[in-house]
Every structure is written in structure tokens, then in C-alpha cells.
Design an enzyme around this catalytic site. Structure first.
Site: not given
Length: 178
Positions: A154, A136
Site C-alpha cells: 500500500d 495488512d
């Protein structure tokens, strides 16, 4: 409520693995997967985000490196190999289920939405297999308020779920059963 016509033997068979929008689903899922993986690989290995980051893009957006060993929003953190492989297995099962759903759908919006979720799930699944955690890197924050850190996979998943929710409201509560 209308009843189906004819006996079950006379009903048209639902495709299991390839349907009307399967090419669209495949192309969009692959494009999303490639963009997600290329971005992550460049940030981790090309730019060296662990050594050279964080990078402030805007006053409220930074590029940082976070290894997410759980699922969305860092839920269900897994610090063992068993947990890692269970999440990877769950990704495979969910992706197959979404693909079967996409092969049976009759709406371009549903197909596109499922493609985005599939591409995002595969992108995060590959991270889990390759790194043991999901990469991330986009961090939104305002002052001391910090929103979660996420990646392109995401974004695809959230956009796909939003499309499915929109379709369910637009088409009525029983549209998924058609």
C-alpha cells in the site's frame, strides 16, 4: 499546439512491452514486491502475528494482523471466491496496463512511480491468491481515533500515485498524452 510531422506510417512506433525505462521498472517493481512479501511472510509465519500480536511499536503505531478482503481502505469487501478471483483478475489487467504505460513513458519519475504501483499491486495480488485476502499490519492511531491498517504494498502504491500526480502538475495537463 504543434502537429506531428509526417504521416502515421512515418511516425516512430511506440514500444508495447519494453521501453527506455523497462529495466528500472522491472527492478524497482521486483524489489518492492520482494520487500512486501518478505515482510508479510515473516509476520504471518515467522513471528506468528496472529498468535503473538498485536505489538506496540510507538504510542501511535501498532503491528496487528488484518485480513483485507477488499481493496484500499477496505473498500469492496469480497467474501466469496468469485469476488476474490475477480479482484485478482482486475489486478492482472491493471498491472499489464501499467506495464505497457511504463514501456512508453519518457520520464524517469513516471517510470519509477509506475514501478512502485506495479510492485504494490502484485504484492497485494499475490496475497489475494495465496491467502484469499491481503495481509495488512501497520496500524496508526491516536487515542480512540484509528486510521486504517496497511502494508508495504500500500505504501508503494500511494507513493507511486503521488509521483504520478506530481508529474502531471509539474509537466502540465497534457503530459500524459505525449
Amino acid at each position: 499546439m504543434s502537429e506531428p510531422h509526417g504521416t502515421p506510417e512515418q511516425q516512430p512506433k511506440q514500444p508495447l512491452l519494453w521501453g527506455r525505462f523497462s529495466y528500472l521498472v522491472l527492478l524497482v517493481a521486483l524489489a518492492g514486491l520482494v520487500l512486501d512479501q518478505a515482510t508479510k511472510l515473516w509476520l504471518v509465519h515467522g513471528f506468528g502475528l496472529a498468535e503473538n500480536g498485536p505489538v506496540q511499536l510507538l504510542p501511535a503505531v501498532d503491528i496487528v494482523l488484518v485480513w483485507n478482503r477488499g481493496i484500499s481502505y477496505g473498500l469492496f469487501q469480497q467474501h466469496s471466491d468469485l469476488g476474490r478471483w475477480l479482484l485478482a483478475g482486475l489486478t492482472v489487467v491493471v498491472t499489464v496496463g501499467l506495464w505497457v504505460w511504463s514501456s512508453r513513458c519518457h520520464s524517469r519519475l513516471v517510470a519509477l512511480s509506475l514501478a512502485l504501483v506495479i510492485g504494490g499491486a502484485l504484492g497485494n495480488g499475490i496475497d489475494r491468491l495465496a491467502f484469499g485476502a491481503v495481509v495488512d499490519f501497520v496500524h496508526f492511531h491516536l487515542g480512540s481515533f484509528s486510521w486504517y491498517v496497511f502494508n508495504l504494498a500500500d505504501v508503494w502504491i500511494v507513493a507511486g500515485v503521488a509521483g504520478l500526480l506530481y508529474d502531471s502538475v509539474r509537466s502540465g495537463p497534457n503530459s500524459a498524452a505525449k
